[in-house]
Design a protein around this motif. Structure first.
Motif, PDB file in Angstrom:
ATOM      1  N   PRO A 259      12.227   4.215  -5.644  1.00 58.70           N
ATOM      2  CA  PRO A 259      13.055   5.086  -4.800  1.00 58.70           C
ATOM      3  C   PRO A 259      13.035   4.605  -3.354  1.00 58.70           C
ATOM      4  CG  PRO A 259      10.999   6.175  -5.366  1.00 58.70           C
ATOM      5  CD  PRO A 259      11.029   4.887  -6.138  1.00 58.70           C
ATOM      6  N   TYR A 260      14.094   4.907  -2.661  1.00 62.74           N
ATOM      7  CA  TYR A 260      14.201   4.560  -1.253  1.00 62.74           C
ATOM      8  C   TYR A 260      13.041   5.192  -0.495  1.00 62.74           C
ATOM      9  CZ  TYR A 260      16.225   4.111   3.424  1.00 62.74           C
ATOM     10  OH  TYR A 260      16.432   3.807   4.735  1.00 62.74           O
ATOM     11  N   LEU A 261      12.431   4.439   0.363  1.00 58.69           N
ATOM     12  CA  LEU A 261      11.270   4.917   1.118  1.00 58.69           C
ATOM     13  C   LEU A 261      11.753   5.584   2.400  1.00 58.69           C
ATOM     14  CD1 LEU A 261       8.205   4.962   0.948  1.00 58.69           C
ATOM     15  CD2 LEU A 261       8.163   2.786   2.129  1.00 58.69           C
ATOM     16  N   LYS A 262      11.518   6.907   2.490  1.00 65.72           N
ATOM     17  CA  LYS A 262      11.982   7.679   3.644  1.00 65.72           C
ATOM     18  C   LYS A 262      10.857   7.974   4.625  1.00 65.72           C
ATOM     19  CE  LYS A 262      15.489   9.864   0.805  1.00 65.72           C
ATOM     20  NZ  LYS A 262      15.941  11.089   0.174  1.00 65.72           N
ATOM     21  N   GLU A 263       9.629   7.869   4.186  1.00 63.62           N
ATOM     22  CA  GLU A 263       8.462   8.186   5.010  1.00 63.62           C
ATOM     23  C   GLU A 263       7.455   7.048   4.890  1.00 63.62           C
ATOM     24  OE1 GLU A 263       8.363  10.829   6.886  1.00 63.62           O
ATOM     25  OE2 GLU A 263      10.110  11.865   6.069  1.00 63.62           O
ATOM     26  N   PHE A 264       6.514   7.020   5.812  1.00 65.75           N
ATOM     27  CA  PHE A 264       5.410   6.075   5.696  1.00 65.75           C
ATOM     28  C   PHE A 264       4.490   6.534   4.580  1.00 65.75           C
ATOM     29  CE2 PHE A 264       6.527   5.466  10.226  1.00 65.75           C
ATOM     30  CZ  PHE A 264       6.742   4.098  10.199  1.00 65.75           C
ATOM     31  N   ILE A 265       3.907   5.553   3.882  1.00 68.39           N
ATOM     32  CA  ILE A 265       2.925   5.906   2.857  1.00 68.39           C
ATOM     33  C   ILE A 265       1.549   5.447   3.314  1.00 68.39           C
ATOM     34  CG2 ILE A 265       4.573   5.880   0.957  1.00 68.39           C
ATOM     35  CD1 ILE A 265       3.464   3.153   0.173  1.00 68.39           C
ATOM     36  N   LEU A 266       0.543   6.176   2.875  1.00 70.12           N
ATOM     37  CA  LEU A 266      -0.836   5.826   3.197  1.00 70.12           C
ATOM     38  C   LEU A 266      -1.374   4.860   2.144  1.00 70.12           C
ATOM     39  CD1 LEU A 266      -2.300   9.300   4.220  1.00 70.12           C
ATOM     40  CD2 LEU A 266      -1.431   7.478   5.704  1.00 70.12           C
ATOM     41  N   PRO A 267      -2.332   4.019   2.517  1.00 66.95           N
ATOM     42  CA  PRO A 267      -2.958   3.131   1.533  1.00 66.95           C
ATOM     43  C   PRO A 267      -3.961   3.920   0.705  1.00 66.95           C
ATOM     44  CG  PRO A 267      -3.885   2.741   3.702  1.00 66.95           C
ATOM     45  CD  PRO A 267      -2.810   3.760   3.881  1.00 66.95           C
ATOM     46  N   ALA A 268      -3.453   4.762  -0.163  1.00 68.38           N
ATOM     47  CA  ALA A 268      -4.287   5.684  -0.934  1.00 68.38           C
ATOM     48  C   ALA A 268      -3.706   5.833  -2.334  1.00 68.38           C
ATOM     49  CB  ALA A 268      -4.340   7.038  -0.225  1.00 68.38           C
TER      50      ALA A 268
ATOM     51  N   PHE B 116       2.890  -4.976  -0.831  1.00 68.81           N
ATOM     52  CA  PHE B 116       3.292  -3.613  -0.493  1.00 68.81           C
ATOM     53  C   PHE B 116       4.140  -3.016  -1.617  1.00 68.81           C
ATOM     54  CE2 PHE B 116       6.460  -0.682   1.267  1.00 68.81           C
ATOM     55  CZ  PHE B 116       5.619   0.300   1.790  1.00 68.81           C
ATOM     56  N   VAL B 117       5.137  -3.772  -2.063  1.00 65.56           N
ATOM     57  CA  VAL B 117       6.006  -3.297  -3.140  1.00 65.56           C
ATOM     58  C   VAL B 117       5.199  -3.140  -4.428  1.00 65.56           C
ATOM     59  CG1 VAL B 117       8.001  -3.913  -4.581  1.00 65.56           C
ATOM     60  CG2 VAL B 117       8.109  -4.196  -2.095  1.00 65.56           C
ATOM     61  N   LEU B 118       4.297  -4.081  -4.687  1.00 70.69           N
ATOM     62  CA  LEU B 118       3.457  -3.993  -5.882  1.00 70.69           C
ATOM     63  C   LEU B 118       2.596  -2.733  -5.847  1.00 70.69           C
ATOM     64  CD1 LEU B 118       2.588  -5.339  -8.521  1.00 70.69           C
ATOM     65  CD2 LEU B 118       0.838  -6.564  -7.205  1.00 70.69           C
ATOM     66  N   ALA B 119       2.071  -2.370  -4.685  1.00 70.35           N
ATOM     67  CA  ALA B 119       1.290  -1.132  -4.569  1.00 70.35           C
ATOM     68  C   ALA B 119       2.137   0.068  -4.950  1.00 70.35           C
ATOM     69  CB  ALA B 119       0.753  -0.979  -3.144  1.00 70.35           C
ATOM     70  N   ARG B 120       3.395   0.073  -4.549  1.00 66.41           N
ATOM     71  CA  ARG B 120       4.294   1.176  -4.900  1.00 66.41           C
ATOM     72  C   ARG B 120       4.535   1.216  -6.404  1.00 66.41           C
ATOM     73  NH1 ARG B 120       9.578   1.942  -2.097  1.00 66.41           N
ATOM     74  NH2 ARG B 120       9.066   4.098  -2.629  1.00 66.41           N
TER      75      ARG B 120
END
Length: 195
Positions: free
Chosen positions: A119-128, A176-180
């Motif tokens: 999905p389109y990323l609208k917010e920052f994500i945490l490394p969690a 980064f994409v792989l983490a998602r």
């Protein structure tokens, strides 16, 4: 390689220097060794990411695990080649090329392949999130550390290949994409930064 590494310690480096691939010696505090060390750390952490993904998915025959295992194996070989480039300051003179533009395009294709289903990323994500998701973010951070040191080393010595610098930049994007992707694969969701 033959018997090249038959003796692990030599005591030669006890004077605070280390040999380069071209036979020269530098102080162990040189920026070149900092850069090699960060790239080596990135490579080791990517190996750990592979192990965590395989363990969490508990099915090495799973299509995703096979795909990520193949990609990580290729990345680890490329990172080892980059270490060789850094250890060989005169690599361009002798025709050694660690990374070329095709390697950069490969990473871009992998990013596009994974990103098309996210999905389109609208917010920052945490490394969690899950252990594998967090490990992917750790490798992403180390890729950025590696990129900064490669740039700094190139500013000083002007002998880091442009494709190598681009590859490390794309690698952090890939991770980064792989983490998602891993966050969703693990049945979890991304942890969104609360403003």
């Amino acid at each position: 390689m033959g018997n090249r590494l038959s003796k692990i310690y030599t005591r030669i480096g006890d004077d605070g220097t280390t040999g380069m691939a071209d036979g020269s010696r530098l102080t162990k505090s040189d920026l070149r060794f900092d850069t090699m060390g960060v790239v080596d750390n990135l490579n080791a952490q990517i190996g750990l990411l592979q192990a965590v993904v395989n363990r969490q998915n508990n099915a090495k025959s799973d299509d995703f695990c096979q795909k990520i295992n193949a990609q990580i194996s290729q990345i680890q070989h490329k990172l080892f080649n980059i270490g060789g480039e850094i250890a060989l300051p005169n690599h361009a003179e002798i025709g050694y090329v660690a990374i070329n533009s095709d390697d950069v395009v490969t990473l871009e294709n992998w990013i596009d392949d994974y990103n098309q289903n996210l999905p389109y990323l609208k917010e920052f994500i945490l490394p969690a999130g899950s252990e594998a998701t967090c490990q992917a973010h750790i490798t992403r951070c180390l890729a950025r550390d590696s990129e900064r040191l490669l740039i700094k080393l190139n500013e000083r010595d002007n002998n880091i290949n442009q494709s190598t610098r681009q590859y490390i930049n794309r690698l952090s994007d890939f991770l980064f994409v792989l983490a998602r992707v891993i966050a969703r694969l693990d049945g979890g969701t991304e942890v969104i930064w609360q403003k």
